[in-house]
Design an enzyme around this catalytic site. Structure first.
Site, PDB file in Angstrom:
ATOM      1  N   ASP A   1      48.664  35.378  67.375  1.00 17.92           N
ATOM      2  CA  ASP A   1      49.194  34.123  67.349  1.00 17.92           C
ATOM      3  C   ASP A   1      50.883  33.860  67.138  1.00 17.92           C
ATOM      4  O   ASP A   1      51.458  35.150  66.648  1.00 17.92           O
ATOM      5  CB  ASP A   1      48.630  33.123  66.564  1.00 17.92           C
TER       6      ASP A   1
ATOM      7  N   ASN B   1      39.629  26.166  57.277  1.00 15.87           N
ATOM      8  CA  ASN B   1      38.936  25.037  58.154  1.00 15.87           C
ATOM      9  C   ASN B   1      38.299  25.928  59.298  1.00 15.87           C
ATOM     10  O   ASN B   1      37.525  25.452  60.160  1.00 15.87           O
ATOM     11  CB  ASN B   1      39.883  24.035  58.836  1.00 15.87           C
TER      12      ASN B   1
ATOM     13  N   HIS C   1      39.434  28.333  61.206  1.00 19.04           N
ATOM     14  CA  HIS C   1      40.023  28.675  62.392  1.00 19.04           C
ATOM     15  C   HIS C   1      40.118  30.166  62.561  1.00 19.04           C
ATOM     16  O   HIS C   1      40.132  31.089  61.437  1.00 19.04           O
ATOM     17  CB  HIS C   1      41.802  27.911  62.471  1.00 19.04           C
TER      18      HIS C   1
ATOM     19  N   GLU D   1      42.142  26.148  66.159  1.00 16.12           N
ATOM     20  CA  GLU D   1      41.775  25.061  65.215  1.00 16.12           C
ATOM     21  C   GLU D   1      40.252  24.545  65.560  1.00 16.12           C
ATOM     22  O   GLU D   1      39.957  24.608  66.726  1.00 16.12           O
ATOM     23  CB  GLU D   1      42.956  24.004  65.142  1.00 16.12           C
TER      24      GLU D   1
END
Ligand code: PGA
Length: 237
Positions: free
Chosen positions: A66, A132, A134, A139
């Site tokens: 990423d 969370n 990810h 996400e």
């Protein structure tokens, strides 16, 4: 569930065990192994162990996971520059499938998708997990068949990223999708610290749901969870 758990007692142990698992996964493959590497605080002891290794590391091709979008190519905060400093240059890794943060986003995404459509080979994906759930910048809400794309960080992830650099980072990012991550023959999922205990448990023992993107790993082959005792705090003994 088809995964192995490697429990680590401290940072040094974590680095050593992650290095061993990594070296085992890339050994003896045909051609240059293709390896996705993450950034973040979690992999730091692993990278240190690779650099400290007395045995030379098998050369591999780095595949970027990423990246922030829209920054100049020499910006120090770019993930590929962070990894270059931290691990790729010290190890002498020159083959790199990296993303261009400054390129036209649509053509850059097409280039990445074309690369994966052509090669369709990822030998090892080393991943961290966000609080969370990810993986990369997939996400919550990212489809399990999502592909490489431009996306936006959640507020929580964005704030965590600002802390890395003490400055506001772009919210827009490029990320591999879960489709590309699923190509991996082996996935090493790294987690450290109590703050990851709940999400790690949910990802593997909860419902498989796009609300926890890492839960795709429940159906993934050859998954190795490398984690410290705190991150494994909710796993059954
Ligand atoms: P961290 O980030 O390693 O800094 O906790 C992991 C992630 O958000 O993927």
């Amino acid at each position: 569930m088809a995964y192995n758990i490697i429990e680590c007692s401290n940072e040094v142990d974590f680095g050593a065990k992650a290095r061993l698992a990594f070296c085992k996964a890339i050994r003896g493959l045909n051609g240059l192994p293709n390896v996705i590497l993450p950034t973040g605080n979690t992999p730091a002891p692993f990278f240190q162990a690779l650099k400290d290794s007395k045995v030379p590391i098998t050369p591999f091709q780095y595949l970027q996971l990423d990246e922030y979008l829209g920054l100049p190519e020499d910006d120090e905060i770019l993930f590929k520059n962070w990894l270059d400093r931290d691990v790729l240059s010290p190890l002498g890794i020159t083959h790199r499938m990296a993303f261009n943060s400054a390129a036209d986003p649509a053509s850059e995404i097409q280039r990445i998708r074309d690369w994966y459509n052509h090669f369709r080979r990822v030998d090892v994906a080393v991943l961290g997990i966000g609080k969370n759930g990810h993986v990369g910048f997939n996400e919550p809400g990212s489809a399990f068949n999502s592909r490489a794309r431009v996306a936006e960080m959640s507020d929580e992830t964005w704030e965590a990223n600002n802390k890395y650099w003490d400055r506001e980072v772009p919210k827009k990012i490029i990320t591999l999708g879960i489709t590309e991550l699923k190509l991996a023959s082996t996935t090493l999922l790294l987690a450290r610290g109590e703050e990851k205990a709940d999400i790690l448990y949910e990802a593997f023992y909860g419902e498989m749901t796009t609300e926890i993107p890492a839960s795709y790993l429940q159906l993934q082959r050859n998954v190795v969870i490398i984690a410290d005792k705190n991150a494994l705090g909710r796993f059954p003994k």
